[in-house]
Scaffold this motif. Structure first.
Motif, PDB file in Angstrom:
ATOM      1  N   VAL A  39      -2.766  -1.839   5.073  1.00 26.06           N
ATOM      2  CA  VAL A  39      -3.288  -2.330   3.885  1.00 26.06           C
ATOM      3  C   VAL A  39      -3.934  -0.883   3.335  1.00 26.06           C
ATOM      4  N   ALA A  40      -4.797  -0.248   4.160  1.00 23.94           N
ATOM      5  CA  ALA A  40      -5.389   1.174   3.805  1.00 23.94           C
ATOM      6  C   ALA A  40      -4.221   2.229   3.321  1.00 23.94           C
ATOM      7  N   GLN A  41      -3.127   2.275   4.312  1.00 25.97           N
ATOM      8  CA  GLN A  41      -2.233   3.240   4.076  1.00 25.97           C
ATOM      9  C   GLN A  41      -1.532   2.969   2.837  1.00 25.97           C
ATOM     10  N   GLU A  42      -1.364   1.640   2.435  1.00 24.75           N
ATOM     11  CA  GLU A  42      -0.433   1.373   1.259  1.00 24.75           C
ATOM     12  C   GLU A  42      -1.301   1.583  -0.053  1.00 24.75           C
ATOM     13  N   LEU A  43      -2.715   1.390  -0.064  1.00 21.82           N
ATOM     14  CA  LEU A  43      -3.588   1.697  -1.111  1.00 21.82           C
ATOM     15  C   LEU A  43      -3.457   3.275  -1.262  1.00 21.82           C
ATOM     16  N   LEU A  44      -3.684   3.999  -0.329  1.00 26.00           N
ATOM     17  CA  LEU A  44      -3.666   5.425   0.009  1.00 26.00           C
ATOM     18  C   LEU A  44      -2.406   6.098  -0.774  1.00 26.00           C
ATOM     19  N   LYS A  45      -1.289   5.472  -0.575  1.00 27.24           N
ATOM     20  CA  LYS A  45      -0.113   5.818  -1.169  1.00 27.24           C
ATOM     21  C   LYS A  45       0.247   5.551  -2.599  1.00 27.24           C
ATOM     22  N   ALA A  46      -0.442   4.526  -2.917  1.00 33.52           N
ATOM     23  CA  ALA A  46      -0.249   3.992  -4.477  1.00 33.52           C
ATOM     24  C   ALA A  46      -0.935   4.916  -5.202  1.00 33.52           C
ATOM     25  N   ASN A  47      -0.410   4.905  -6.691  1.00 30.58           N
ATOM     26  CA  ASN A  47      -0.909   5.617  -7.788  1.00 30.58           C
ATOM     27  C   ASN A  47      -1.786   4.812  -8.772  1.00 30.58           C
ATOM     28  N   ASN A  48      -1.227   3.622  -8.928  1.00 29.12           N
ATOM     29  CA  ASN A  48      -1.482   2.792 -10.010  1.00 29.12           C
ATOM     30  C   ASN A  48      -1.894   1.293  -9.139  1.00 29.12           C
ATOM     31  N   ASP A  69     -17.035 -14.973  -8.641  1.00 30.27           N
ATOM     32  CA  ASP A  69     -18.557 -15.173  -8.492  1.00 30.27           C
ATOM     33  C   ASP A  69     -19.080 -13.636  -7.906  1.00 30.27           C
ATOM     34  N   GLU A  70     -20.263 -13.543  -7.524  1.00 29.23           N
ATOM     35  CA  GLU A  70     -20.948 -12.129  -7.342  1.00 29.23           C
ATOM     36  C   GLU A  70     -20.136 -11.595  -6.270  1.00 29.23           C
ATOM     37  N   ASP A  71     -19.443 -12.181  -5.012  1.00 25.85           N
ATOM     38  CA  ASP A  71     -18.856 -11.537  -4.088  1.00 25.85           C
ATOM     39  C   ASP A  71     -17.476 -11.203  -4.442  1.00 25.85           C
ATOM     40  N   ALA A  72     -16.954 -11.949  -5.193  1.00 24.89           N
ATOM     41  CA  ALA A  72     -15.461 -11.481  -5.770  1.00 24.89           C
ATOM     42  C   ALA A  72     -15.705 -10.292  -6.423  1.00 24.89           C
ATOM     43  N   LEU A  73     -16.722 -10.260  -7.547  1.00 21.70           N
ATOM     44  CA  LEU A  73     -16.879  -9.016  -8.421  1.00 21.70           C
ATOM     45  C   LEU A  73     -17.333  -7.995  -7.750  1.00 21.70           C
ATOM     46  N   GLY A  74     -18.201  -8.021  -6.686  1.00 22.20           N
ATOM     47  CA  GLY A  74     -18.491  -6.946  -6.159  1.00 22.20           C
ATOM     48  C   GLY A  74     -17.747  -6.405  -5.058  1.00 22.20           C
ATOM     49  N   SER A  75     -16.820  -7.174  -4.706  1.00 21.06           N
ATOM     50  CA  SER A  75     -15.743  -6.581  -3.678  1.00 21.06           C
ATOM     51  C   SER A  75     -14.684  -5.978  -4.372  1.00 21.06           C
ATOM     52  N   CYS A  76     -14.275  -6.654  -5.610  1.00 23.90           N
ATOM     53  CA  CYS A  76     -13.271  -5.624  -6.533  1.00 23.90           C
ATOM     54  C   CYS A  76     -13.929  -4.498  -7.006  1.00 23.90           C
ATOM     55  N   GLY A  77     -15.112  -4.610  -7.745  1.00 25.45           N
ATOM     56  CA  GLY A  77     -15.658  -3.365  -8.098  1.00 25.45           C
ATOM     57  C   GLY A  77     -16.042  -2.260  -7.232  1.00 25.45           C
ATOM     58  N   ALA A  78     -16.356  -2.549  -5.914  1.00 21.57           N
ATOM     59  CA  ALA A  78     -16.715  -1.509  -4.923  1.00 21.57           C
ATOM     60  C   ALA A  78     -15.263  -0.979  -4.685  1.00 21.57           C
ATOM     61  N   LEU A  79     -14.329  -1.979  -4.508  1.00 26.67           N
ATOM     62  CA  LEU A  79     -12.871  -0.963  -4.028  1.00 26.67           C
ATOM     63  C   LEU A  79     -12.617  -0.231  -5.219  1.00 26.67           C
ATOM     64  N   LYS A  80     -12.577  -0.644  -6.355  1.00 21.79           N
ATOM     65  CA  LYS A  80     -12.000   0.197  -7.593  1.00 21.79           C
ATOM     66  C   LYS A  80     -12.781   1.463  -7.857  1.00 21.79           C
ATOM     67  N   ALA A 102     -14.048   3.236  -5.374  1.00 22.22           N
ATOM     68  CA  ALA A 102     -13.785   3.879  -4.009  1.00 22.22           C
ATOM     69  C   ALA A 102     -12.206   4.482  -4.387  1.00 22.22           C
ATOM     70  N   LEU A 103     -11.455   3.780  -4.685  1.00 24.48           N
ATOM     71  CA  LEU A 103     -10.135   4.009  -5.313  1.00 24.48           C
ATOM     72  C   LEU A 103      -9.973   5.219  -6.344  1.00 24.48           C
ATOM     73  N   LYS A 104     -10.885   4.806  -7.454  1.00 20.46           N
ATOM     74  CA  LYS A 104     -10.881   5.963  -8.461  1.00 20.46           C
ATOM     75  C   LYS A 104     -11.456   7.274  -8.148  1.00 20.46           C
ATOM     76  N   LYS A 105     -12.168   7.262  -7.080  1.00 19.26           N
ATOM     77  CA  LYS A 105     -12.742   8.451  -6.211  1.00 19.26           C
ATOM     78  C   LYS A 105     -11.556   9.249  -5.690  1.00 19.26           C
ATOM     79  N   LEU A 106     -10.506   8.692  -5.356  1.00 20.33           N
ATOM     80  CA  LEU A 106      -9.513   9.035  -4.743  1.00 20.33           C
ATOM     81  C   LEU A 106      -8.362   9.312  -5.680  1.00 20.33           C
ATOM     82  N   GLY A 107      -8.593   9.463  -6.971  1.00 20.77           N
ATOM     83  CA  GLY A 107      -7.716   9.695  -8.179  1.00 20.77           C
ATOM     84  C   GLY A 107      -6.962   8.972  -8.469  1.00 20.77           C
ATOM     85  N   LYS A 108      -6.967   7.364  -8.060  1.00 25.19           N
ATOM     86  CA  LYS A 108      -6.076   6.143  -8.385  1.00 25.19           C
ATOM     87  C   LYS A 108      -6.448   5.902  -9.919  1.00 25.19           C
TER      88      LYS A 108
END
Length: 93
Positions: free
Chosen positions: A11-20, A30-41, A43-49
Motif C-alpha cells: 500500500v505504501a509503495q502504491e501511494l508513493l508511486k501515485a501523483n493524484n 467521526d473523529e477517527d475517520a477525519l483524523g486518519s484521512c487528514g493526517a494521511l493527506k 503526509a502525502l502532500k508533503k511528498l508532493g502529492k
C-alpha cells in the motif's frame, strides 16, 4: 488484529508511486475517520502529492475544529489516479 507488513508495504509503495490520490472514509465520519484521512493527506502532500478527501456525508458542525475539508464534487474524481479507503468498514462503499 495483526498487521500484515507485506500488505502494508505494498500500500505504501502504491501511494508513493501515485501523483493524484483520492482518500475516502466511511459515511457519517467521526473523529477517527477525519483524523486518519487528514493526517494521511498532510503526509502525502508533503511528498508532493495532490490529495483530496471524499465522503458521502458532510463534516458535522461539532467536528469542524479538526480542520478537515471534504471534496464534495463527484466530477472531481476523474482527476485522480489512485483511490484509498481510510478507516472504512468495507471496500463496497
Amino acid at each position: 488484529m495483526s498487521v500484515d507488513k507485506k500488505k502494508l508495504d505494498k500500500v505504501a509503495q502504491e501511494l508513493l508511486k501515485a501523483n493524484n490520490i483520492a482518500l475516502f472514509c466511511h459515511q457519517d465520519p467521526d473523529e477517527d475517520a477525519l483524523g486518519s484521512c487528514g493526517a494521511l493527506k498532510i503526509a502525502l502532500k508533503k511528498l508532493g502529492k495532490r490529495v483530496e478527501i471524499f465522503c458521502e456525508d458532510k463534516v458535522k458542525d461539532n467536528l469542524e475544529y479538526l480542520g478537515v475539508k471534504l471534496c464534495d464534487s463527484k466530477e472531481e474524481l476523474k482527476n485522480f489516479d489512485t483511490f484509498c479507503l481510510v478507516d472504512g468498514c468495507g471496500a463496497y462503499r
